[in-house]
Write a protein that holds these residues in place. Structure first.
Motif, mmCIF file in Angstrom:
data_model
loop_
_atom_site.group_PDB
_atom_site.id
_atom_site.type_symbol
_atom_site.label_atom_id
_atom_site.label_comp_id
_atom_site.label_asym_id
_atom_site.label_seq_id
_atom_site.Cartn_x
_atom_site.Cartn_y
_atom_site.Cartn_z
ATOM 1 N N ASP A 1 -59.537 -24.639 86.562
ATOM 2 C CA ASP A 1 -58.250 -25.100 86.028
ATOM 3 C C ASP A 1 -57.093 -24.255 86.546
ATOM 4 O O ASP A 1 -55.982 -24.753 86.733
ATOM 5 N N TYR A 2 -57.343 -22.974 86.772
ATOM 6 C CA TYR A 2 -56.304 -22.038 87.183
ATOM 7 C C TYR A 2 -55.772 -22.334 88.586
ATOM 8 O O TYR A 2 -54.557 -22.340 88.807
ATOM 9 N N LEU A 3 -56.672 -22.554 89.525
ATOM 10 C CA LEU A 3 -56.273 -22.635 90.935
ATOM 11 C C LEU A 3 -55.223 -23.709 91.238
ATOM 12 O O LEU A 3 -54.200 -23.392 91.856
ATOM 13 N N PRO A 4 -55.402 -24.971 90.849
ATOM 14 C CA PRO A 4 -54.392 -25.965 91.235
ATOM 15 C C PRO A 4 -53.030 -25.702 90.603
ATOM 16 O O PRO A 4 -51.988 -25.902 91.242
ATOM 17 N N ILE A 5 -53.018 -25.217 89.375
ATOM 18 C CA ILE A 5 -51.739 -24.954 88.700
ATOM 19 C C ILE A 5 -51.068 -23.734 89.299
ATOM 20 O O ILE A 5 -49.876 -23.756 89.627
ATOM 21 N N ALA A 6 -51.817 -22.646 89.462
ATOM 22 C CA ALA A 6 -51.247 -21.433 90.058
ATOM 23 C C ALA A 6 -50.772 -21.703 91.475
ATOM 24 O O ALA A 6 -49.680 -21.261 91.866
ATOM 25 N N ASN A 7 -51.543 -22.431 92.262
ATOM 26 C CA ASN A 7 -51.141 -22.748 93.642
ATOM 27 C C ASN A 7 -49.800 -23.477 93.662
ATOM 28 O O ASN A 7 -48.910 -23.148 94.453
ATOM 29 N N ALA A 8 -49.650 -24.474 92.812
ATOM 30 C CA ALA A 8 -48.405 -25.248 92.764
ATOM 31 C C ALA A 8 -47.231 -24.380 92.315
ATOM 32 O O ALA A 8 -46.122 -24.494 92.845
ATOM 33 N N LEU A 9 -47.469 -23.498 91.350
ATOM 34 C CA LEU A 9 -46.392 -22.650 90.849
ATOM 35 C C LEU A 9 -45.997 -21.564 91.852
ATOM 36 O O LEU A 9 -44.819 -21.214 91.954
ATOM 37 N N VAL A 10 -46.961 -21.046 92.594
ATOM 38 C CA VAL A 10 -46.634 -20.090 93.657
ATOM 39 C C VAL A 10 -45.692 -20.764 94.651
ATOM 40 O O VAL A 10 -44.648 -20.212 95.011
ATOM 41 N N THR A 11 -46.028 -21.977 95.075
ATOM 42 C CA THR A 11 -45.180 -22.721 96.010
ATOM 43 C C THR A 11 -43.816 -23.009 95.397
ATOM 44 O O THR A 11 -42.783 -22.832 96.053
ATOM 45 N N LYS A 12 -43.786 -23.440 94.150
ATOM 46 C CA LYS A 12 -42.531 -23.745 93.456
ATOM 47 C C LYS A 12 -41.570 -22.553 93.486
ATOM 48 O O LYS A 12 -40.360 -22.733 93.626
#
Length: 100
Positions: A19-30
């Motif tokens: 669950d962490y990876l897709p959300i963290a990845n998107a937020l890092v990019t954001k």
């Protein structure tokens, strides 16, 4: 000025990771960040033993961007899950050479 997040993360319960990876990845990019390294392939070559399952390095355009990521309300539950499911150390390092 660029800043770098340098983390040592050892999962103690890997149930949080999917669950962490897709959300963290998107937020890092954001927040303008990008992963430079995210790997279990590392070796310590100097100093007192400091084991970690993963070593992670992120580049941020500014300190403010890194702090905005850490304080993003969408990241709060992910940070809580990572904290609960791992032993983690996170350093934020300014991208400059004070010894030059």
């Amino acid at each position: 000025m660029a800043h770098y997040s340098v983390l040592a993360v050892t999962p103690t319960d890997d149930g949080w990771i999917p669950d962490y990876l897709p959300i963290a990845n998107a937020l890092v990019t954001k927040h303008g960040g990008r992963y430079l390294a995210r790997t279990a392939s590392h070796e310590q070559v100097e100093g007192a033993e400091s084991p970690a399952g993963l070593r992670i390095i992120l580049e941020w355009p500014t300190r403010a961007a890194a702090i905005a990521f850490m304080n993003d309300p969408d990241y709060a539950p992910q940070l809580a899950a990572r904290t609960a499911g791992s032993e983690s150390v996170h350093f934020l390092i300014e991208g400059r050479d004070d010894l030059a």
